[in-house]
Design a protein around this motif. Structure first.
Motif, PDB file in Angstrom:
ATOM      1  N   PHE A 198     -74.403 -27.745 -31.536  1.00 22.89           N
ATOM      2  CA  PHE A 198     -73.223 -28.461 -31.045  1.00 22.89           C
ATOM      3  C   PHE A 198     -71.967 -27.630 -31.250  1.00 22.89           C
ATOM      4  O   PHE A 198     -71.110 -27.523 -30.353  1.00 22.89           O
TER       5      PHE A 198
ATOM      6  N   ALA B 251     -76.693 -29.429 -35.436  1.00 22.85           N
ATOM      7  CA  ALA B 251     -75.252 -29.403 -35.688  1.00 22.85           C
ATOM      8  C   ALA B 251     -74.643 -28.067 -35.281  1.00 22.85           C
ATOM      9  O   ALA B 251     -73.561 -28.018 -34.670  1.00 22.85           O
TER      10      ALA B 251
ATOM     11  N   TYR C  11     -76.680 -26.959 -23.179  1.00 24.97           N
ATOM     12  CA  TYR C  11     -76.337 -27.265 -24.568  1.00 24.97           C
ATOM     13  C   TYR C  11     -76.856 -28.636 -24.989  1.00 24.97           C
ATOM     14  O   TYR C  11     -77.278 -28.817 -26.140  1.00 24.97           O
ATOM     15  N   GLU C  12     -76.827 -29.597 -24.085  1.00 30.15           N
ATOM     16  CA  GLU C  12     -77.370 -30.912 -24.419  1.00 30.15           C
ATOM     17  C   GLU C  12     -78.844 -30.806 -24.814  1.00 30.15           C
ATOM     18  O   GLU C  12     -79.302 -31.470 -25.753  1.00 30.15           O
TER      19      GLU C  12
ATOM     20  N   ILE D 125     -79.283 -29.171 -28.285  1.00 26.47           N
ATOM     21  CA  ILE D 125     -78.919 -30.078 -29.373  1.00 26.47           C
ATOM     22  C   ILE D 125     -79.976 -31.175 -29.552  1.00 26.47           C
ATOM     23  O   ILE D 125     -80.364 -31.518 -30.678  1.00 26.47           O
ATOM     24  N   THR D 126     -80.469 -31.711 -28.453  1.00 26.65           N
ATOM     25  CA  THR D 126     -81.401 -32.845 -28.507  1.00 26.65           C
ATOM     26  C   THR D 126     -82.756 -32.454 -29.080  1.00 26.65           C
ATOM     27  O   THR D 126     -83.366 -33.228 -29.846  1.00 26.65           O
TER      28      THR D 126
ATOM     29  N   ALA E  66     -71.833 -24.901 -28.751  1.00 28.19           N
ATOM     30  CA  ALA E  66     -71.427 -25.414 -27.437  1.00 28.19           C
ATOM     31  C   ALA E  66     -69.918 -25.560 -27.361  1.00 28.19           C
ATOM     32  O   ALA E  66     -69.286 -25.167 -26.367  1.00 28.19           O
TER      33      ALA E  66
END
Length: 401
Positions: free
Chosen positions: A389, A386, A282-283, A286-287, A392
């Motif tokens: 996130f 967004a 998930y990181e 998002i990144t 997640a």
């Protein structure tokens, strides 16, 4: 397309006959298909001039192929359930040949768009069933290797399609560039015909109601995030060529080298992202859109500099090409028991997003120029981050429930 999750959950038996020739034929077909899909990206200006339309209208050739790929992705599960997989694959490859021929010889814009509609059907059909077909051709312990080979055709096309199209367009014109892919597709058709075994339809394990999956909050948020990611990506990517010509004032050779850098960086990113996804799925999801949004804004600011533009576009390719791997990993983890419905839904969502992104980007490009188009891309990518996130958080809450 940028995803290779099948909507037909078939697997070869341990004693199945291995057909590596068929695997390599699928890889060649994937190369020709992806190269055909994105050929207009590097030829927009020439296409628009020859067919007497705007660059935004020429960019709609990406949108129309995405629209027909969407419709095909939704229909292919039922079609594949009734037809021999080999027959269906051969039909889709033949349609790719017809599409390339029509596009190369199109006397006007309407006929050209008809050819692009045909390639859309081939795209939606092939990517919705290719992985499952590969799984039927080799024993279970060889499936990862087989899928890597098939996906290699996609990766290679991602590297060479845009710069090759730009180079061929300057050498033999945009029509010649399109037609150069027809012999490749003919070779893929012949190879599939002789190397693929008969693959009769197998009973499906379930009905796989695609849209019922939206009732699950993590799935709904994740699908929305992936949709916005591809929309934002293609709102910018589709119009890189006219941007490089009008803002960066790059020559044909410089443009080709920049597009090649995007492809090479993307291939590298696809190789490297696997290690991140194991522990930081998930990181990563998002990144990536956050970083791509920053790149889109930076291109508006530094687009007149050839050096800065080249660096920024290389990072764009590194991130954008590798991101789909992350989303297919998310799908596998989120819907391990609904691969058929989830895979079909993902293909449809991605194609719809490509259509919307290319379409909206083209409207803004014609009306207000590249700054508006790139700004739209950045805004959409921020929304994608967004929603990733939120997906997640919803996924973790569901896991703890």
């Amino acid at each position: 397309m940028q995803g290779n999750i099948s909507t037909i959950d078939d697997h070869s038996s341990p004693g199945a006959t291995t057909a590596w020739g068929g695997i390599f034929a699928l890889a060649l077909g994937a190369f020709a298909l992806v190269a055909s899909e994105f050929m207009p990206v590097s030829l927009l200006t020439s296409i628009a001039t020859d067919l007497h339309v705007s660059e935004g209208q020429a960019g709609q050739s990406i949108a129309v192929s995405g629209a027909f790929a969407l419709l095909t992705a939704l229909a292919i599960p039922s079609l594949a359930g009734k037809m021999d997989r080999k027959t269906l694959l051969l039909g889709l490859t033949l349609l790719m040949i017809v599409s390339g021929t029509i596009a190369a010889w199109a006397p006007n814009y309407a006929v050209f768009m008809l050819g692009r509609a045909f390639i859309g059907v081939a795209i939606g059909g092939f990517w919705s069933m290719s992985a499952a077909t590969a799984m039927r051709l080799v024993p279970p312990d060889q499936v990862p290797k087989a899928l890597a080979i098939v996906n290699g055709g996609n990766a290679l096309a991602t590297v060479v399609a845009a710069p090759l199209g730009s180079f061929l367009g300057a050498l033999v014109g945009w029509r010649g560039a399109f037609f150069c892919l027809v012999p490749v597709a003919v070779l893929a058709l012949a190879w599939k015909m002789f190397s693929l075994p008969a693959m009769p339809a197998r009973p499906r394990r379930g009905k796989g109601n695609l849209f019922a999956l939206f009732k699950r909050l993590p799935v709904a948020l994740g699908m929305a995030a992936v949709s916005l990611f591809f929309m934002g990506q293609f709102a910018l990517l589709t119009y890189l060529r006219p941007f490089l010509e009008t803002a960066t004032h790059a020559s044909a050779m410089t443009t080709s080298l920049m597009l090649l850098a995007i492809g090479v960086a993307g291939f590298i990113g696809t190789v490297l992202i696997g290690a991140l996804l194991k522990a930081h799925l998930y990181e990563t999801l998002i990144t990536i859109p956050l970083a791509m949004a920053a790149i889109a804004i930076a291109l508006i600011v530094f687009g007149s500099s050839t050096a800065w533009t080249a660096v920024l576009l290389a990072f764009w390719g590194l991130l954008g090409t590798s991101a789909p791997v992350g989303w297919w990993t998310w799908l596998a983890r989120t819907l391990p028991d609904d691969a058929e419905a989830g895979g079909g839904l993902m293909v449809a969502v991605v194609q719809l997003a490509i259509t919307a992104g290319a379409g909206l980007g083209g409207v803004l490009f014609d009306a207000m120029g590249y700054r508006a188009t790139f700004g739209l891309s950045a805004a959409i990518l921020l929304l994608a981050a967004a929603l990733a996130f939120a997906a997640a958080m919803a996924g973790r809450a569901r896991a703890m429930a």
